[in-house]
Design a protein around this motif. Structure first.
Motif, PDB file in Angstrom:
ATOM      1  N   GLY A 130      18.332  81.982 -78.058  1.00 13.40           N
ATOM      2  CA  GLY A 130      19.283  82.256 -79.123  1.00 13.40           C
ATOM      3  C   GLY A 130      20.726  81.948 -78.762  1.00 13.40           C
ATOM      4  N   GLN A 131      20.963  81.500 -77.538  1.00 12.38           N
ATOM      5  CA  GLN A 131      22.317  81.156 -77.115  1.00 12.38           C
ATOM      6  C   GLN A 131      22.681  79.790 -77.681  1.00 12.38           C
ATOM      7  OE1 GLN A 131      23.088  82.539 -73.178  1.00 12.38           O
ATOM      8  NE2 GLN A 131      24.365  80.779 -72.717  1.00 12.38           N
ATOM      9  N   THR A 132      23.906  79.641 -78.202  1.00 12.09           N
ATOM     10  CA  THR A 132      24.347  78.354 -78.735  1.00 12.09           C
ATOM     11  C   THR A 132      25.636  77.915 -78.038  1.00 12.09           C
ATOM     12  OG1 THR A 132      25.601  79.375 -80.535  1.00 12.09           O
ATOM     13  CG2 THR A 132      23.317  78.724 -81.009  1.00 12.09           C
ATOM     14  N   TYR A 133      25.868  76.614 -78.089  1.00 12.20           N
ATOM     15  CA  TYR A 133      27.026  76.004 -77.435  1.00 12.20           C
ATOM     16  C   TYR A 133      27.746  75.117 -78.443  1.00 12.20           C
ATOM     17  CZ  TYR A 133      24.150  77.341 -73.466  1.00 12.20           C
ATOM     18  OH  TYR A 133      23.365  78.043 -72.585  1.00 12.20           O
ATOM     19  N   GLU A 134      29.071  75.124 -78.376  1.00 14.08           N
ATOM     20  CA  GLU A 134      29.850  74.276 -79.262  1.00 14.08           C
ATOM     21  C   GLU A 134      31.071  73.769 -78.493  1.00 14.08           C
ATOM     22  OE1 GLU A 134      31.596  74.321 -83.809  1.00 14.08           O
ATOM     23  OE2 GLU A 134      31.110  76.207 -82.845  1.00 14.08           O
ATOM     24  N   TRP A 135      31.163  72.451 -78.330  1.00 17.76           N
ATOM     25  CA  TRP A 135      32.294  71.858 -77.624  1.00 17.76           C
ATOM     26  C   TRP A 135      33.468  71.679 -78.565  1.00 17.76           C
ATOM     27  CZ3 TRP A 135      32.742  71.642 -72.549  1.00 17.76           C
ATOM     28  CH2 TRP A 135      31.581  71.740 -71.783  1.00 17.76           C
ATOM     29  N   GLU A 136      34.667  71.957 -78.021  1.00 22.66           N
ATOM     30  CA  GLU A 136      35.896  71.846 -78.778  1.00 22.66           C
ATOM     31  C   GLU A 136      36.922  71.058 -77.969  1.00 22.66           C
ATOM     32  OE1 GLU A 136      35.616  76.269 -80.847  1.00 22.66           O
ATOM     33  OE2 GLU A 136      36.848  76.007 -79.047  1.00 22.66           O
ATOM     34  N   THR A 170      21.712  73.311 -76.095  1.00 20.33           N
ATOM     35  CA  THR A 170      21.996  73.183 -74.665  1.00 20.33           C
ATOM     36  C   THR A 170      23.454  72.743 -74.507  1.00 20.33           C
ATOM     37  OG1 THR A 170      21.344  70.861 -74.553  1.00 20.33           O
ATOM     38  CG2 THR A 170      19.610  72.500 -74.167  1.00 20.33           C
ATOM     39  N   PRO A 171      24.070  72.995 -73.349  1.00 17.80           N
ATOM     40  CA  PRO A 171      25.484  72.662 -73.206  1.00 17.80           C
ATOM     41  C   PRO A 171      25.771  71.181 -72.935  1.00 17.80           C
ATOM     42  CG  PRO A 171      24.699  73.743 -71.226  1.00 17.80           C
ATOM     43  CD  PRO A 171      23.576  73.797 -72.234  1.00 17.80           C
ATOM     44  N   ALA A 172      24.779  70.411 -72.525  1.00 21.51           N
ATOM     45  CA  ALA A 172      25.015  69.006 -72.195  1.00 21.51           C
ATOM     46  C   ALA A 172      25.278  68.197 -73.465  1.00 21.51           C
ATOM     47  CB  ALA A 172      23.817  68.439 -71.444  1.00 21.51           C
ATOM     48  N   HIS A 173      26.370  67.426 -73.449  1.00 19.07           N
ATOM     49  CA  HIS A 173      26.720  66.599 -74.603  1.00 19.07           C
ATOM     50  C   HIS A 173      27.552  65.415 -74.128  1.00 19.07           C
ATOM     51  CE1 HIS A 173      27.547  65.597 -78.756  1.00 19.07           C
ATOM     52  NE2 HIS A 173      28.821  65.474 -78.459  1.00 19.07           N
ATOM     53  N   THR A 174      27.224  64.229 -74.592  1.00 22.49           N
ATOM     54  CA  THR A 174      27.947  63.021 -74.204  1.00 22.49           C
ATOM     55  C   THR A 174      28.921  62.617 -75.296  1.00 22.49           C
ATOM     56  OG1 THR A 174      26.078  62.276 -72.867  1.00 22.49           O
ATOM     57  CG2 THR A 174      27.704  60.609 -73.486  1.00 22.49           C
ATOM     58  N   ILE A 175      30.150  62.312 -74.874  1.00 23.70           N
ATOM     59  CA  ILE A 175      31.186  61.868 -75.805  1.00 23.70           C
ATOM     60  C   ILE A 175      31.685  60.490 -75.365  1.00 23.70           C
ATOM     61  CG2 ILE A 175      31.948  64.201 -76.373  1.00 23.70           C
ATOM     62  CD1 ILE A 175      34.405  63.628 -74.505  1.00 23.70           C
ATOM     63  N   THR A 176      32.380  59.824 -76.253  1.00 20.24           N
ATOM     64  CA  THR A 176      33.120  58.620 -75.899  1.00 20.24           C
ATOM     65  C   THR A 176      34.589  59.008 -75.866  1.00 20.24           C
ATOM     66  OG1 THR A 176      31.486  57.200 -76.941  1.00 20.24           O
ATOM     67  CG2 THR A 176      33.659  56.243 -76.539  1.00 20.24           C
ATOM     68  N   ALA A 177      35.153  59.060 -74.668  1.00 24.28           N
ATOM     69  CA  ALA A 177      36.532  59.492 -74.491  1.00 24.28           C
ATOM     70  C   ALA A 177      37.484  58.330 -74.749  1.00 24.28           C
ATOM     71  CB  ALA A 177      36.726  60.029 -73.083  1.00 24.28           C
ATOM     72  N   THR A 178      38.385  58.520 -75.706  1.00 23.49           N
ATOM     73  CA  THR A 178      39.350  57.479 -76.051  1.00 23.49           C
ATOM     74  C   THR A 178      40.792  57.943 -75.877  1.00 23.49           C
ATOM     75  OG1 THR A 178      39.257  58.130 -78.368  1.00 23.49           O
ATOM     76  CG2 THR A 178      37.779  56.351 -77.677  1.00 23.49           C
ATOM     77  N   SER A 179      40.987  59.235 -75.635  1.00 24.25           N
ATOM     78  CA  SER A 179      42.338  59.755 -75.412  1.00 24.25           C
ATOM     79  C   SER A 179      42.265  60.975 -74.501  1.00 24.25           C
ATOM     80  CB  SER A 179      43.012  60.117 -76.739  1.00 24.25           C
ATOM     81  OG  SER A 179      42.287  61.113 -77.409  1.00 24.25           O
TER      82      SER A 179
END
Length: 74
Positions: free
Chosen positions: A17-23, A41-50
């Motif tokens: 029931g645990q949730t993760y949200e990246w900000e 799950t906490p793993a998340h891939t982004i494309t960093a542009t700044s």
């Protein structure tokens, strides 16, 4: 354009029931804007542009705690 970066947490414990949200935010003190919505799950891939600060909101049983913001420099 941009570099793929995986966001993740270390030292945390998972739970049903645990949730993760990246900000992200341009300033360490915020305001922060959600970039993922709720994740299982906490793993998340982004494309960093700044260059931005990132933190993770971890919610369990209605209680939300935030990870220490980290500056990702591009």
């Amino acid at each position: 354009f941009g570099t793929s970066v995986q966001l993740n947490l270390t030292g945390n414990t998972g739970g049903i029931g645990q949730t993760y949200e990246w900000e992200s935010s341009a300033n360490i003190g915020g305001p922060y804007t959600s970039i993922t919505g709720l994740l299982a799950t906490p793993a998340h891939t982004i494309t960093a542009t700044s260059t931005l600060y990132y933190r993770c909101a971890v919610t369990c049983s209605g209680n939300t705690q935030y990870s220490t913001p980290v500056l990702l420099t591009v």
